[in-house]
Design a protein around this motif. Structure first.
Motif, short mmCIF file in Angstrom:
data_model
loop_
_atom_site.label_atom_id
_atom_site.label_comp_id
_atom_site.label_asym_id
_atom_site.label_seq_id
_atom_site.Cartn_x
_atom_site.Cartn_y
_atom_site.Cartn_z
N GLU A 1 0.88 -1.16 0.00
CA GLU A 1 0.00 0.00 0.00
C GLU A 1 0.93 1.22 0.00
O GLU A 1 1.73 1.39 0.91
CB GLU A 1 -0.88 -0.03 1.25
CG GLU A 1 -1.82 1.13 1.38
CD GLU A 1 -2.86 1.17 0.28
OE1 GLU A 1 -3.08 2.27 -0.28
OE2 GLU A 1 -3.45 0.13 -0.03
N PHE A 2 0.84 2.04 -1.02
CA PHE A 2 1.76 3.18 -1.16
C PHE A 2 1.48 4.28 -0.13
O PHE A 2 2.40 4.94 0.35
CB PHE A 2 1.67 3.80 -2.56
CG PHE A 2 2.18 2.90 -3.65
CD1 PHE A 2 3.54 2.70 -3.83
CD2 PHE A 2 1.31 2.24 -4.49
CE1 PHE A 2 4.03 1.87 -4.82
CE2 PHE A 2 1.78 1.40 -5.49
CZ PHE A 2 3.14 1.21 -5.66
N GLU A 3 0.22 4.47 0.17
CA GLU A 3 -0.19 5.56 1.07
C GLU A 3 0.46 5.40 2.44
O GLU A 3 0.29 4.38 3.10
CB GLU A 3 -1.72 5.55 1.21
CG GLU A 3 -2.29 6.82 1.76
CD GLU A 3 -2.24 7.98 0.79
OE1 GLU A 3 -2.05 9.12 1.26
OE2 GLU A 3 -2.38 7.76 -0.42
N GLY A 4 1.26 6.40 2.83
CA GLY A 4 1.83 6.42 4.17
C GLY A 4 3.12 5.65 4.38
O GLY A 4 3.61 5.59 5.50
N ILE A 5 3.69 5.06 3.33
CA ILE A 5 4.94 4.29 3.54
C ILE A 5 6.15 5.21 3.64
O ILE A 5 6.12 6.35 3.19
CB ILE A 5 5.17 3.22 2.45
CG1 ILE A 5 5.40 3.87 1.07
CG2 ILE A 5 4.04 2.20 2.44
CD1 ILE A 5 5.90 2.88 0.02
N ARG A 6 7.21 4.66 4.22
CA ARG A 6 8.50 5.35 4.29
C ARG A 6 9.44 4.65 3.33
O ARG A 6 9.62 3.44 3.40
CB ARG A 6 9.05 5.30 5.71
CG ARG A 6 8.13 6.01 6.71
CD ARG A 6 8.71 6.08 8.11
NE ARG A 6 9.82 7.03 8.07
CZ ARG A 6 11.07 6.74 8.43
NH1 ARG A 6 11.39 5.55 8.86
NH2 ARG A 6 12.01 7.65 8.38
N VAL A 7 10.06 5.45 2.42
CA VAL A 7 10.89 4.91 1.35
C VAL A 7 12.30 5.50 1.44
O VAL A 7 12.46 6.70 1.67
CB VAL A 7 10.29 5.25 -0.04
CG1 VAL A 7 11.19 4.77 -1.17
CG2 VAL A 7 8.89 4.67 -0.18
N GLN B 1 7.05 9.57 3.50
CA GLN B 1 8.40 10.11 3.50
C GLN B 1 9.24 9.37 2.47
O GLN B 1 9.17 8.15 2.38
CB GLN B 1 9.04 9.95 4.88
CG GLN B 1 10.44 10.53 4.96
CD GLN B 1 11.05 10.31 6.33
OE1 GLN B 1 10.98 9.22 6.89
NE2 GLN B 1 11.67 11.35 6.87
N VAL B 2 10.01 10.13 1.70
CA VAL B 2 10.94 9.55 0.73
C VAL B 2 12.30 10.21 0.98
O VAL B 2 12.44 11.41 0.79
CB VAL B 2 10.50 9.78 -0.73
CG1 VAL B 2 11.49 9.13 -1.69
CG2 VAL B 2 9.09 9.26 -0.97
N ILE B 3 13.26 9.41 1.43
CA ILE B 3 14.62 9.89 1.62
C ILE B 3 15.40 9.48 0.37
O ILE B 3 15.46 8.30 0.03
CB ILE B 3 15.28 9.27 2.87
CG1 ILE B 3 14.45 9.54 4.13
CG2 ILE B 3 16.72 9.76 3.01
CD1 ILE B 3 14.35 10.99 4.52
N SER B 4 15.98 10.47 -0.31
CA SER B 4 16.71 10.24 -1.56
C SER B 4 18.18 10.56 -1.32
O SER B 4 18.50 11.64 -0.81
CB SER B 4 16.16 11.14 -2.66
OG SER B 4 14.77 11.00 -2.76
N VAL B 5 19.05 9.63 -1.72
CA VAL B 5 20.48 9.81 -1.50
C VAL B 5 21.23 9.60 -2.81
O VAL B 5 21.03 8.60 -3.49
CB VAL B 5 21.01 8.80 -0.45
CG1 VAL B 5 22.50 9.02 -0.18
CG2 VAL B 5 20.20 8.87 0.84
N ASP B 6 22.07 10.57 -3.15
CA ASP B 6 22.90 10.47 -4.34
C ASP B 6 24.17 11.28 -4.09
O ASP B 6 24.15 12.25 -3.34
CB ASP B 6 22.18 11.01 -5.58
CG ASP B 6 22.82 10.52 -6.87
OD1 ASP B 6 22.33 9.50 -7.40
OD2 ASP B 6 23.79 11.15 -7.33
N ARG B 7 25.26 10.89 -4.74
CA ARG B 7 26.53 11.60 -4.53
C ARG B 7 26.66 12.85 -5.40
O ARG B 7 27.54 13.67 -5.18
CB ARG B 7 27.71 10.68 -4.74
CG ARG B 7 27.91 10.29 -6.17
CD ARG B 7 29.14 9.45 -6.36
NE ARG B 7 29.30 9.17 -7.77
CZ ARG B 7 29.83 8.09 -8.26
NH1 ARG B 7 30.28 7.17 -7.46
NH2 ARG B 7 29.92 7.92 -9.55
#
Length: 177
Positions: A41-47, A68-74
């Protein structure tokens, strides 16, 4: 590149040509999200989006209601593009960080419902990603890790591996917690 579902469905993304990325193709992304639609279920997930590049995947999750979506890149250029695009389209759930993914993983202590990793295909440390994610207990109970990689590469020797889906030269390997 386009957003294929959620509140921003149909939005075309036009990142600068000079970004050091190999974005997930629309075909592979559509297949991935069709699989995920039946698993989570996409609603409310932490990615946690590792090697986020243009933020194409991060924006897809945010469009579909991720809390919440935490995105990490150099690449600072990728991070700046994602921050600008998220701000422009009202995706306040996205938090983007410039960092080496492996250093970031060593310091992360939060748990996520889904971790997605799309490292450079020529990176020799790809098999370490599942190892670190599970050793650091970064997945919530019932959580899912997905690693995108070259189809010729095999990640099935990890105990949490469940399946590999191939889309041409790209594959997604799935790991369940």
């Amino acid at each position: 590149m386009r957003i294929i579902g959620g509140s921003l469905k149909g939005l075309r993304l036009n990142p600068p040509k000079n970004l050091p990325v190999r974005p997930t193709t629309d075909l592979a992304k559509e297949a991935l999200f069709n699989i995920l639609q039946n698993k989570i279920e996409f609603e409310g997930i932490r990615v946690l989006d590792l090697f986020s590049g243009t933020g194409n995947i991060s924006m897809e999750f945010a469009s579909r209601g991720a809390e919440q979506v935490i995105s990490v890149d150099r690449s600072i250029h990728c991070i700046n593009y994602l921050k600008d695009a998220a701000r422009q389209h009202g995706l306040s759930s996205i938090k983007a960080f410039k960092d080496d993914v492996f250093k970031y993983l060593q310091l992360e202590t939060e748990q996520f419902d889904l971790v997605f990793a799309d490292p450079p295909y020529d990176m020799n440390k790809i098999p370490e990603i599942p190892k670190i994610v599970f050793e650091k207990n970064l997945l919530s109970p019932g959580g899912l890790l997905i690693v995108e990689h070259q189809s010729l590469q095999n990640l099935s020797n990890h105990t949490a591996f469940t399946e590999q889906r191939k889309y041409g030269h790209s594959s997604f390997s799935f790991f369940d917690n």
